[in-house]
Design a protein around this motif. Structure first.
Motif, mmCIF file in Angstrom:
data_model
loop_
_atom_site.group_PDB
_atom_site.id
_atom_site.type_symbol
_atom_site.label_atom_id
_atom_site.label_comp_id
_atom_site.label_asym_id
_atom_site.label_seq_id
_atom_site.Cartn_x
_atom_site.Cartn_y
_atom_site.Cartn_z
ATOM 1 N N THR A 3 30.063 43.730 36.555
ATOM 2 C CA THR A 3 30.611 42.893 37.626
ATOM 3 C C THR A 3 31.630 41.873 37.122
ATOM 4 N N ASP A 4 31.786 41.741 35.808
ATOM 5 C CA ASP A 4 32.726 40.789 35.228
ATOM 6 C C ASP A 4 34.157 41.260 35.461
ATOM 7 N N TYR A 5 35.033 40.339 35.873
ATOM 8 C CA TYR A 5 36.432 40.687 36.135
ATOM 9 C C TYR A 5 37.133 41.180 34.877
ATOM 10 N N ASN A 6 36.722 40.707 33.720
ATOM 11 C CA ASN A 6 37.369 41.090 32.467
ATOM 12 C C ASN A 6 36.872 42.410 31.896
ATOM 13 N N ARG A 23 36.671 47.730 37.760
ATOM 14 C CA ARG A 23 36.747 46.297 37.459
ATOM 15 C C ARG A 23 35.850 45.560 38.441
ATOM 16 N N GLY A 24 35.120 44.580 37.942
ATOM 17 C CA GLY A 24 34.283 43.751 38.789
ATOM 18 C C GLY A 24 35.069 42.568 39.321
ATOM 19 N N GLY A 25 34.388 41.706 40.038
ATOM 20 C CA GLY A 25 35.018 40.504 40.556
ATOM 21 C C GLY A 25 34.213 39.919 41.688
ATOM 22 N N LEU A 26 34.666 38.774 42.177
ATOM 23 C CA LEU A 26 33.962 38.103 43.265
ATOM 24 C C LEU A 26 33.941 38.931 44.545
ATOM 25 N N GLU A 32 40.716 50.886 39.794
ATOM 26 C CA GLU A 32 42.166 50.779 39.693
ATOM 27 C C GLU A 32 42.725 51.967 38.923
ATOM 28 N N LYS A 77 44.209 52.074 44.468
ATOM 29 C CA LYS A 77 43.111 51.157 44.173
ATOM 30 C C LYS A 77 42.115 51.292 45.312
ATOM 31 N N THR A 79 37.958 50.343 46.833
ATOM 32 C CA THR A 79 36.740 49.559 46.687
ATOM 33 C C THR A 79 35.562 50.508 46.513
ATOM 34 N N TYR A 87 24.327 41.439 42.548
ATOM 35 C CA TYR A 87 24.236 39.992 42.395
ATOM 36 C C TYR A 87 22.802 39.457 42.474
#
Length: 97
Positions: A3-6, A23-26, A32, A77, A79, A87
């Motif tokens: 889940t980390d954006y990096n 890629r993760g993110g909020l 991608e 891209k 989802t 989470y």
């Protein structure tokens, strides 16, 4: 964590055999760098590809949800809908070679 954006995890879509980077993110998980010439179906299963050797192949990550790339983008891209709510995880297993 996935889940980390990096973090970038190489994945493959099961039906179309398209590859991309997860890629993760909020906002949730996004895949991608999917080539534009690959038709993507909603609900297509996505698994880890094993490329790069950091994660084994064949681990189910989720299912494709919707295309969010914009006109003029050079890659698609999309989802991802995951089978669990990441989470709220309390325990995780670490996979080692």
């Amino acid at each position: 964590m996935i889940t980390d954006y990096n973090s970038l995890v190489p994945v493959i879509l099961q039906d179309s055999r398209a590859t991309g980077l997860l890629r993760g993110g909020l906002g949730g998980l996004v895949i991608e760098d999917i080539p534009l010439n690959i038709p993507i179906k909603a609900g297509e299963e996505v698994v880890t590809s094993g490329l790069g050797g950091t994660m084994p192949s064949g681990i189910l990550v989720g299912k494709t949800n919707k295309i969010v790339s914009k006109e003029g983008d050079i890659f698609q891209k999309i989802t991802l809908e995951t089978p669990i709510n990441i989470y709220y995880l309390e325990f995780v297993f670490v996979v080692q070679n």
